[in-house]
Motif scaffolding. Structure first.
Motif, mmCIF file in Angstrom:
data_model
loop_
_atom_site.group_PDB
_atom_site.id
_atom_site.type_symbol
_atom_site.label_atom_id
_atom_site.label_comp_id
_atom_site.label_asym_id
_atom_site.label_seq_id
_atom_site.Cartn_x
_atom_site.Cartn_y
_atom_site.Cartn_z
ATOM 1 N N MET A 123 -10.879 0.587 -25.908
ATOM 2 C CA MET A 123 -11.332 -0.769 -26.223
ATOM 3 C C MET A 123 -10.470 -1.376 -27.325
ATOM 4 N N GLU A 124 -10.221 -0.630 -28.394
ATOM 5 C CA GLU A 124 -9.457 -1.144 -29.522
ATOM 6 C C GLU A 124 -7.999 -1.403 -29.155
ATOM 7 N N ALA A 125 -7.417 -0.536 -28.318
ATOM 8 C CA ALA A 125 -5.991 -0.646 -28.018
ATOM 9 C C ALA A 125 -5.699 -1.573 -26.847
ATOM 10 N N PHE A 126 -6.508 -1.497 -25.792
ATOM 11 C CA PHE A 126 -6.160 -2.178 -24.544
ATOM 12 C C PHE A 126 -7.212 -3.166 -24.048
ATOM 13 N N GLY A 127 -8.308 -3.322 -24.759
ATOM 14 C CA GLY A 127 -9.265 -4.354 -24.408
ATOM 15 C C GLY A 127 -10.440 -3.874 -23.581
ATOM 16 N N PRO A 128 -11.409 -4.775 -23.345
ATOM 17 C CA PRO A 128 -12.684 -4.384 -22.737
ATOM 18 C C PRO A 128 -12.600 -3.993 -21.265
ATOM 19 N N GLN A 129 -11.681 -4.584 -20.492
ATOM 20 C CA GLN A 129 -11.650 -4.266 -19.059
ATOM 21 C C GLN A 129 -11.246 -2.823 -18.816
ATOM 22 N N THR A 467 -13.294 0.912 -8.488
ATOM 23 C CA THR A 467 -14.475 0.085 -8.229
ATOM 24 C C THR A 467 -15.032 -0.487 -9.537
ATOM 25 N N GLY A 468 -14.570 0.059 -10.665
ATOM 26 C CA GLY A 468 -14.975 -0.500 -11.953
ATOM 27 C C GLY A 468 -14.443 -1.903 -12.193
ATOM 28 N N ILE A 469 -13.359 -2.296 -11.497
ATOM 29 C CA ILE A 469 -12.793 -3.640 -11.694
ATOM 30 C C ILE A 469 -13.741 -4.720 -11.173
ATOM 31 N N PRO A 470 -14.175 -4.663 -9.885
ATOM 32 C CA PRO A 470 -15.168 -5.667 -9.456
ATOM 33 C C PRO A 470 -16.486 -5.559 -10.219
ATOM 34 N N ALA A 471 -16.862 -4.313 -10.596
ATOM 35 C CA ALA A 471 -18.096 -4.147 -11.368
ATOM 36 C C ALA A 471 -17.996 -4.868 -12.711
ATOM 37 N N TYR A 472 -16.822 -4.819 -13.327
ATOM 38 C CA TYR A 472 -16.624 -5.499 -14.612
ATOM 39 C C TYR A 472 -16.841 -6.997 -14.474
ATOM 40 N N TYR A 473 -16.272 -7.585 -13.425
ATOM 41 C CA TYR A 473 -16.412 -9.034 -13.249
ATOM 42 C C TYR A 473 -17.825 -9.418 -12.828
ATOM 43 N N MET A 474 -18.501 -8.546 -12.068
ATOM 44 C CA MET A 474 -19.867 -8.850 -11.626
ATOM 45 C C MET A 474 -20.871 -8.743 -12.767
ATOM 46 N N PHE A 475 -20.760 -7.675 -13.571
ATOM 47 C CA PHE A 475 -21.797 -7.382 -14.561
ATOM 48 C C PHE A 475 -21.466 -7.891 -15.966
ATOM 49 N N ILE A 476 -20.171 -8.036 -16.286
ATOM 50 C CA ILE A 476 -19.781 -8.359 -17.660
ATOM 51 C C ILE A 476 -19.186 -9.759 -17.766
ATOM 52 N N TYR A 477 -18.197 -10.055 -16.932
ATOM 53 C CA TYR A 477 -17.440 -11.297 -17.087
ATOM 54 C C TYR A 477 -18.242 -12.514 -16.628
ATOM 55 N N PHE A 478 -18.810 -12.438 -15.415
ATOM 56 C CA PHE A 478 -19.645 -13.525 -14.901
ATOM 57 C C PHE A 478 -21.104 -13.082 -14.993
ATOM 58 N N ASN A 479 -21.753 -13.430 -16.075
ATOM 59 C CA ASN A 479 -23.113 -12.935 -16.292
ATOM 60 C C ASN A 479 -24.147 -14.057 -16.425
ATOM 61 N N GLN A 480 -23.853 -15.219 -15.858
ATOM 62 C CA GLN A 480 -24.835 -16.309 -15.881
ATOM 63 C C GLN A 480 -25.966 -15.997 -14.899
ATOM 64 N N ARG A 481 -27.186 -16.311 -15.290
ATOM 65 C CA ARG A 481 -28.319 -16.032 -14.416
ATOM 66 C C ARG A 481 -29.377 -17.137 -14.543
ATOM 67 N N ALA A 482 -30.188 -17.283 -13.512
ATOM 68 C CA ALA A 482 -31.225 -18.311 -13.490
ATOM 69 C C ALA A 482 -32.261 -18.056 -14.589
ATOM 70 N N LYS A 483 -32.898 -19.149 -15.063
ATOM 71 C CA LYS A 483 -33.863 -19.012 -16.148
ATOM 72 C C LYS A 483 -35.057 -18.159 -15.748
ATOM 73 N N TRP A 484 -35.541 -18.335 -14.502
ATOM 74 C CA TRP A 484 -36.695 -17.552 -14.067
ATOM 75 C C TRP A 484 -36.370 -16.063 -14.020
#
Length: 507
Positions: A123-129, A467-484
């Motif tokens: 994380m410190e050297a190469f970033g969160p992805q 498979t961690g690459i799509p998981a990163y974008y699904m769970f971490i990068y794009f994390n907007q969700r409906a209010k309900w």
């Protein structure tokens, strides 16, 4: 199928990360619950204290490095090196190379004073992805499978004295394994202090078992039992093509020197303790491994050692008679120590990943009375049980074995990278540059060796990690969700906190 189930579960839990609970002055307030408050009974700061002393640090490293291998099957090096003398040279060389890696991690541990080990340094050297890809592979496959394998060895050898000379029923092994996993999870959930004390006891137990092999072996050697050492460096059976595999086996036997870096924040005076614990531990482990193999060779020829199902048992039968029945008990204790040390360290990686926002927030919370990272400890429990009873554990480990060295190589490469990108970073302990360079090249050589010797399994493992690459974008990068949905998940997270009695760590 297993990956799909785990991925779905991860997605559901990750969505709960925006907790509606807040903490202030040792109290937890549940927003939306009429200001109801929960207070620490002893009015102590809720968090992980600095309870890892030098002795406890040494016990974590030694206790996780030394597992069942040195007692049961230390023959991979002999098989590929071709001679007794060369096998001992490889054992020593792998100890030195592992020390290089451990010293590199000691520098990282003293300049980046965060727990989490590999994950934190990437994380410190190469970033969160890049860090998340490592975390993802650990969470869905590597750590549950590795925990299940060492637990199976513990379950098998704890039952062996009860079933001798009959075979142990597979179901009995799995039930004993399940009990072992449950007990080590319970221990780590209840008390950091008692976890460390038990680890010290188990480490001394396995060192006592090794001493019980070394001392009689050295006695035989001093008596003149040197027949098996004649022509020890006979090069007629040595094949250069086998030496890389011998080194691979040796480096695998020393793996575990990095676990103290997973708990850096809990180490008392890390600038001194981390390097000292690593150096002392590696000196002890290397000495134990080399002298244990010398002891084996005093009573067993190379052919006998390669043919033995359990080398320590064969050794004990030749020198100690009926005492050999105690060997499986020592092996079981050794495995339990590895399980305990691994879980203690790995739970802190999940704790830190949650704190960084890459795992559900509840995993970075602390039990209000026990002061243990309870959710981070038990996250491996369902996945380990799942793989124990329905998964193909050994195939999964074959897929993933090369990833260990790939990511360790990336971490040490990160050390070199940080030397140039952050030259002013305080480094209380600094190693000469050639040490991380040599070790980094060693790691990448072993990755190349895996690709060359087993391209299919290595390729599958690499694909699973990607498979961690799509998981990163699904769970971490794009994390907007409906209010309900957010409201429902906040309620679920709040309920989970109340059930587990955990709160965010007080800063």
């Amino acid at each position: 199928m297993c990956m799909l189930v785990l991925g779905t579960a991860f997605f559901f839990i990750k969505m709960t990360e925006r907790s509606a609970l807040t903490q202030k002055d040792g109290r937890v307030t549940a927003n939306g619950q009429n200001g109801r408050k929960v207070q620490d009974e002893d009015n102590r700061k809720v968090g992980l204290g600095k309870k890892v002393t030098l002795l406890r640090g040494i016990s974590i490293i030694i206790g996780t490095i030394i597992g069942a291998g040195i007692f049961i099957s230390p023959k991979g090096i002999l098989k590929h090196s071709g001679s007794i003398g060369m096998s001992l040279v490889v054992w020593i060389a792998c100890g030195v190379l592992s020390l290089f890696g451990a010293l590199s991690y000691a520098e990282l541990g003293t300049c980046i004073k965060k727990s989490g080990g590999h994950y934190t340094y990437i994380m410190e050297a190469f970033g969160p992805q890049m860090a998340f890809i490592r975390l993802w592979a650990d969470l869905i496959a590597i750590r549950p499978a590795a925990m299940a394998v060492i637990s199976l060895a513990c379950g098998q050898y704890i039952l062996e004295p009860l079933f001798m000379p009959c075979d142990i029923p597979p179901l009995a092994i799995k039930l004993a394994t399940a009990i072992s996993i449950t007990s080590v999870m319970y221990l780590n959930s209840m008390s950091v202090t008692w976890t460390a004390r038990i680890q010290i006891f188990l480490t001394f137990s396995k060192l006592l078992a090794i001493a019980a092999i070394i001392v009689p072996g050295m006695y035989q050697l001093f008596k003149g039992e040197t027949t098996n050492f004649e022509n020890a460096f006979d090069l007629s059976k040595v094949k250069l093509s086998g030496m890389p595999l011998a080194f691979y086996s040796g480096m695998y036997a020393y793996a575990g020197w990095f676990y103290l870096n997973f708990v850096t924040e809990e180490v008392d005076n890390p600038e001194r303790t981390v390097p000292l614990a690593i150096c002392i531990s590696m000196a002890i482990v290397t000495s134990c491994y080399v002298l244990t193999n010398v002891a084996y060779y005093t009573v067993m020829s190379a052919e006998e050692l390669l043919a033995s199902e359990a080398v320590a048992v064969t050794f004990a039968e030749k020198l100690m008679g009926n005492f050999s029945i105690a060997v499986p008990v020592f092996v079981a204790l050794s495995c339990y120590g590895s399980m305990n040390g691994c879980l203690f360290a790995l739970s802190r990686m999940f704790y830190v990943a949650s704190r960084e926002g890459q795992l559900p927030e509840v995993l970075s919370m602390i039990h209000i009375r026990r002061h243990t990272p309870l959710p981070a400890v038990i996250i491996l429990y369902p996945m380990t049980m799942l793989q124990l009873f329905v998964g193909d554990i050994y195939s999964l480990l074959n897929f993933m074995s090369f990833l260990r060295w790939l990511f360790i190589g990336v971490v040490v490469l990160g050390l070199i990278y940080l030397r140039y990108t952050k030259p002013d970073l305080p480094r209380p302990f600094k190693v000469p540059l050639f040490i991380p360079v040599v070790f980094c090249l060693t790691c990448f050589f072993m990755v190349f060796l895996s690709l060359y010797s087993d391209p299919v399994n290595t390729g599958i493992g690499f694909a699973i990690s990607l498979t961690g690459i799509p998981a990163y974008y699904m769970f971490i990068y794009f994390n907007q969700r409906a209010k309900w949905l957010q409201k429902a998940l906040d309620s679920f997270n709040r309920t989970l906190q109340i059930v587990l009695m955990v709160v965010p760590a007080e800063q």
